[in-house]
Motif scaffolding. Structure first.
Motif, PDB file in Angstrom:
ATOM      1  N   ALA A 142       8.534 -31.140 -73.910  1.00 14.93           N
ATOM      2  CA  ALA A 142       9.530 -30.871 -74.944  1.00 14.93           C
ATOM      3  C   ALA A 142      10.902 -30.878 -74.293  1.00 14.93           C
ATOM      4  O   ALA A 142      11.030 -30.989 -73.068  1.00 14.93           O
ATOM      5  CB  ALA A 142       9.243 -29.529 -75.614  1.00 14.93           C
ATOM      6  N   ILE A 143      11.928 -30.765 -75.095  1.00 15.05           N
ATOM      7  CA  ILE A 143      13.283 -30.741 -74.550  1.00 15.05           C
ATOM      8  C   ILE A 143      13.487 -29.437 -73.785  1.00 15.05           C
ATOM      9  O   ILE A 143      13.287 -28.339 -74.325  1.00 15.05           O
ATOM     10  CB  ILE A 143      14.317 -30.906 -75.666  1.00 15.05           C
ATOM     11  N   GLU A 144      13.880 -29.550 -72.540  1.00 15.34           N
ATOM     12  CA  GLU A 144      14.031 -28.393 -71.664  1.00 15.34           C
ATOM     13  C   GLU A 144      15.406 -27.754 -71.858  1.00 15.34           C
ATOM     14  O   GLU A 144      16.419 -28.444 -72.006  1.00 15.34           O
ATOM     15  CB  GLU A 144      13.855 -28.816 -70.209  1.00 15.34           C
ATOM     16  N   LEU A 145      15.414 -26.434 -71.837  1.00 16.18           N
ATOM     17  CA  LEU A 145      16.652 -25.684 -72.052  1.00 16.18           C
ATOM     18  C   LEU A 145      17.101 -25.018 -70.760  1.00 16.18           C
ATOM     19  O   LEU A 145      16.289 -24.456 -70.019  1.00 16.18           O
ATOM     20  CB  LEU A 145      16.461 -24.624 -73.138  1.00 16.18           C
ATOM     21  N   GLU A 146      18.382 -25.051 -70.531  1.00 18.86           N
ATOM     22  CA  GLU A 146      18.951 -24.404 -69.353  1.00 18.86           C
ATOM     23  C   GLU A 146      19.086 -22.904 -69.584  1.00 18.86           C
ATOM     24  O   GLU A 146      19.521 -22.467 -70.655  1.00 18.86           O
ATOM     25  CB  GLU A 146      20.325 -25.002 -69.054  1.00 18.86           C
ATOM     26  N   THR A 147      18.692 -22.132 -68.601  1.00 18.18           N
ATOM     27  CA  THR A 147      18.892 -20.682 -68.636  1.00 18.18           C
ATOM     28  C   THR A 147      19.495 -20.234 -67.303  1.00 18.18           C
ATOM     29  O   THR A 147      19.238 -20.839 -66.258  1.00 18.18           O
ATOM     30  CB  THR A 147      17.579 -19.912 -68.868  1.00 18.18           C
ATOM     31  N   ILE A 148      20.279 -19.197 -67.368  1.00 22.55           N
ATOM     32  CA  ILE A 148      20.833 -18.582 -66.159  1.00 22.55           C
ATOM     33  C   ILE A 148      20.596 -17.081 -66.257  1.00 22.55           C
ATOM     34  O   ILE A 148      21.017 -16.443 -67.223  1.00 22.55           O
ATOM     35  CB  ILE A 148      22.340 -18.878 -66.009  1.00 22.55           C
ATOM     36  N   ASN A 149      19.863 -16.552 -65.277  1.00 25.95           N
ATOM     37  CA  ASN A 149      19.548 -15.115 -65.263  1.00 25.95           C
ATOM     38  C   ASN A 149      18.908 -14.655 -66.563  1.00 25.95           C
ATOM     39  O   ASN A 149      19.216 -13.577 -67.085  1.00 25.95           O
ATOM     40  CB  ASN A 149      20.809 -14.286 -64.977  1.00 25.95           C
ATOM     41  N   GLY A 150      17.987 -15.493 -67.093  1.00 25.23           N
ATOM     42  CA  GLY A 150      17.253 -15.118 -68.292  1.00 25.23           C
ATOM     43  C   GLY A 150      18.028 -15.249 -69.585  1.00 25.23           C
ATOM     44  O   GLY A 150      17.598 -14.740 -70.620  1.00 25.23           O
ATOM     45  N   ILE A 151      19.170 -15.949 -69.533  1.00 24.26           N
ATOM     46  CA  ILE A 151      20.017 -16.120 -70.712  1.00 24.26           C
ATOM     47  C   ILE A 151      20.129 -17.611 -71.032  1.00 24.26           C
ATOM     48  O   ILE A 151      20.371 -18.436 -70.151  1.00 24.26           O
ATOM     49  CB  ILE A 151      21.425 -15.540 -70.474  1.00 24.26           C
ATOM     50  N   PHE A 152      19.971 -17.958 -72.310  1.00 18.86           N
ATOM     51  CA  PHE A 152      20.154 -19.346 -72.725  1.00 18.86           C
ATOM     52  C   PHE A 152      21.637 -19.727 -72.649  1.00 18.86           C
ATOM     53  O   PHE A 152      22.488 -18.997 -73.167  1.00 18.86           O
ATOM     54  CB  PHE A 152      19.662 -19.558 -74.166  1.00 18.86           C
ATOM     55  N   THR A 153      21.933 -20.844 -72.022  1.00 20.54           N
ATOM     56  CA  THR A 153      23.320 -21.292 -71.900  1.00 20.54           C
ATOM     57  C   THR A 153      23.761 -22.138 -73.091  1.00 20.54           C
ATOM     58  O   THR A 153      24.957 -22.403 -73.250  1.00 20.54           O
ATOM     59  CB  THR A 153      23.516 -22.131 -70.632  1.00 20.54           C
ATOM     60  N   GLY A 154      22.806 -22.596 -73.890  1.00 21.72           N
ATOM     61  CA  GLY A 154      23.133 -23.505 -74.983  1.00 21.72           C
ATOM     62  C   GLY A 154      23.114 -24.958 -74.569  1.00 21.72           C
ATOM     63  O   GLY A 154      23.418 -25.846 -75.373  1.00 21.72           O
ATOM     64  N   ASN A 155      22.716 -25.199 -73.313  1.00 20.34           N
ATOM     65  CA  ASN A 155      22.641 -26.568 -72.802  1.00 20.34           C
ATOM     66  C   ASN A 155      21.196 -26.991 -72.597  1.00 20.34           C
ATOM     67  O   ASN A 155      20.300 -26.157 -72.421  1.00 20.34           O
ATOM     68  CB  ASN A 155      23.384 -26.682 -71.462  1.00 20.34           C
ATOM     69  N   THR A 156      20.978 -28.277 -72.600  1.00 23.85           N
ATOM     70  CA  THR A 156      19.674 -28.829 -72.234  1.00 23.85           C
ATOM     71  C   THR A 156      19.705 -29.249 -70.776  1.00 23.85           C
ATOM     72  O   THR A 156      20.760 -29.238 -70.133  1.00 23.85           O
ATOM     73  CB  THR A 156      19.329 -30.047 -73.107  1.00 23.85           C
ATOM     74  N   LYS A 157      18.544 -29.637 -70.255  1.00 27.70           N
ATOM     75  CA  LYS A 157      18.507 -30.156 -68.885  1.00 27.70           C
ATOM     76  C   LYS A 157      17.459 -31.270 -68.800  1.00 27.70           C
ATOM     77  O   LYS A 157      16.515 -31.308 -69.592  1.00 27.70           O
ATOM     78  CB  LYS A 157      18.193 -29.038 -67.892  1.00 27.70           C
ATOM     79  N   GLY A 158      17.648 -32.142 -67.855  1.00 23.83           N
ATOM     80  CA  GLY A 158      16.686 -33.224 -67.654  1.00 23.83           C
ATOM     81  C   GLY A 158      16.753 -34.273 -68.759  1.00 23.83           C
ATOM     82  O   GLY A 158      17.648 -34.280 -69.604  1.00 23.83           O
ATOM     83  N   THR A 159      15.759 -35.153 -68.737  1.00 23.34           N
ATOM     84  CA  THR A 159      15.652 -36.212 -69.737  1.00 23.34           C
ATOM     85  C   THR A 159      15.159 -35.640 -71.049  1.00 23.34           C
ATOM     86  O   THR A 159      14.141 -34.942 -71.085  1.00 23.34           O
ATOM     87  CB  THR A 159      14.677 -37.312 -69.261  1.00 23.34           C
ATOM     88  N   LEU A 160      15.869 -35.920 -72.116  1.00 19.47           N
ATOM     89  CA  LEU A 160      15.458 -35.430 -73.426  1.00 19.47           C
ATOM     90  C   LEU A 160      14.243 -36.234 -73.896  1.00 19.47           C
ATOM     91  O   LEU A 160      14.250 -37.465 -73.868  1.00 19.47           O
ATOM     92  CB  LEU A 160      16.594 -35.578 -74.442  1.00 19.47           C
ATOM     93  N   SER A 161      13.206 -35.538 -74.350  1.00 21.09           N
ATOM     94  CA  SER A 161      11.965 -36.198 -74.793  1.00 21.09           C
ATOM     95  C   SER A 161      12.133 -36.713 -76.215  1.00 21.09           C
ATOM     96  O   SER A 161      11.537 -36.210 -77.169  1.00 21.09           O
ATOM     97  CB  SER A 161      10.785 -35.214 -74.699  1.00 21.09           C
ATOM     98  N   TYR A 162      12.939 -37.751 -76.316  1.00 22.91           N
ATOM     99  CA  TYR A 162      13.303 -38.349 -77.607  1.00 22.91           C
ATOM    100  C   TYR A 162      13.353 -39.855 -77.433  1.00 22.91           C
ATOM    101  O   TYR A 162      13.939 -40.351 -76.462  1.00 22.91           O
ATOM    102  CB  TYR A 162      14.656 -37.803 -78.048  1.00 22.91           C
ATOM    103  N   GLN A 163      12.706 -40.581 -78.348  1.00 24.03           N
ATOM    104  CA  GLN A 163      12.646 -42.035 -78.295  1.00 24.03           C
ATOM    105  C   GLN A 163      12.136 -42.480 -76.916  1.00 24.03           C
ATOM    106  O   GLN A 163      11.064 -42.055 -76.491  1.00 24.03           O
ATOM    107  CB  GLN A 163      14.011 -42.632 -78.662  1.00 24.03           C
ATOM    108  N   GLN A 164      12.852 -43.337 -76.205  1.00 24.68           N
ATOM    109  CA  GLN A 164      12.383 -43.816 -74.900  1.00 24.68           C
ATOM    110  C   GLN A 164      12.228 -42.676 -73.901  1.00 24.68           C
ATOM    111  O   GLN A 164      11.436 -42.761 -72.961  1.00 24.68           O
ATOM    112  CB  GLN A 164      13.353 -44.868 -74.354  1.00 24.68           C
ATOM    113  N   GLY A 165      12.967 -41.593 -74.121  1.00 22.29           N
ATOM    114  CA  GLY A 165      12.851 -40.436 -73.237  1.00 22.29           C
ATOM    115  C   GLY A 165      11.458 -39.846 -73.221  1.00 22.29           C
ATOM    116  O   GLY A 165      11.032 -39.253 -72.219  1.00 22.29           O
ATOM    117  N   LYS A 166      10.716 -39.992 -74.319  1.00 18.23           N
ATOM    118  CA  LYS A 166       9.330 -39.505 -74.329  1.00 18.23           C
ATOM    119  C   LYS A 166       8.486 -40.268 -73.320  1.00 18.23           C
ATOM    120  O   LYS A 166       7.649 -39.679 -72.619  1.00 18.23           O
ATOM    121  CB  LYS A 166       8.724 -39.631 -75.729  1.00 18.23           C
ATOM    122  N   VAL A 167       8.687 -41.564 -73.228  1.00 17.91           N
ATOM    123  CA  VAL A 167       7.915 -42.378 -72.285  1.00 17.91           C
ATOM    124  C   VAL A 167       8.290 -42.021 -70.851  1.00 17.91           C
ATOM    125  O   VAL A 167       7.423 -41.898 -69.982  1.00 17.91           O
ATOM    126  CB  VAL A 167       8.150 -43.876 -72.553  1.00 17.91           C
TER     127      VAL A 167
END
Length: 234
Positions: A142-167
């Motif tokens: 799934a789309i990975e979420l960035e966290t810092i010290n157990g807090i969501f930053t509101g950012n994603t990280k890595g390749t988004l699993s969407y369209q070609q990103g799923k492959v």
């Protein structure tokens, strides 16, 4: 195809399921956003913005970075533990009633065959992983979420699993497995998942949108009609 069978021990088939509108008769991210508004944790304007973005998704033209930036705002700065408790309530209240009985039966069919089940979704992991747990499916992309010290930053990280990103994500996942598979099944409703369905050996269009339905007919793929009120596996 996804597989290089020369390096690892060959095992049973891999069954890859999209989540939204495939395993459930809804979009889990849309339900989550409405849930947050219902709880007073997000403004009504979020639903209006998401509706506009989902129109682009249906056409296969959505910029997923834009979608994630908009829809992650309500949990930006929130503690993971707090959000996890909310998600648990959300899954019980909103997701369980939306499950396709046919989808549950199909997952069970694969498990009885000894196949390995993987859920891959363009929804964020904080929603997809608990839903997969409810479905007794261990492996999730799934789309990975960035966290810092157990807090969501509101950012994603890595390749988004969407369209070609799923492959891309699936290939990375396969590279980390100790075994190879004889082949693969893939299930989705959306034209956005055409790269994924093209990459598997046995693609299935589940309640497909018009564009995927046309493609499936041209390619002579199996089209599956899963009804929310029908628990008989076809």
């Amino acid at each position: 195809m996804l597989f290089d069978n020369h390096k690892k021990t060959i095992k049973p088939y891999l069954a890859i399921f999209d989540l939204d509108e495939t395993l459930i008769a809804a979009d889990s991210a849309s339900l989550w956003n409405a849930f947050l508004v219902q709880k007073g944790l997000a403004p009504q304007s979020l639903l209006e913005e998401e509706q506009r973005l989902m129109q682009a998704y249906a056409k296969g033209t959505l910029d997923m970075n834009t979608y994630m930036e908009a829809t992650l705002q309500p949990i930006k700065g929130c503690d993971i533990t707090k959000i996890s408790a909310l998600v648990e309530e959300f899954v019980e209240e909103k997701i369980k009633p939306a499950l396709y009985p046919d989808a549950l039966a199909r997952i069970e069919w694969h498990k009885k065959r000894g196949d390995h089940v993987l859920i891959i979704s363009a929804t964020s992991e904080h929603l997809v992983k608990p839903i997969a747990t409810m479905l007794n499916v261990e492996d999730v992309i799934a789309i990975e979420l960035e966290t810092i010290n157990g807090i969501f930053t509101g950012n994603t990280k890595g390749t988004l699993s969407y369209q070609q990103g799923k492959v891309i994500r699936m290939k990375a996942w396969l590279d980390n497995q100790d075994t190879e598979f004889k082949g693969s099944y893939g299930y989705s409703d959306s034209i956005n998942d055409l790269p994924m369905l093209d990459a598997v050996d046995r693609p299935f269009a589940v309640n497909p949108d018009p564009a995927l339905s046309l493609h499936a007919q041209v390619q002579d793929w199996t089209i599956m009609d899963w009804r929310h009120d029908n628990n008989i596996l076809r």
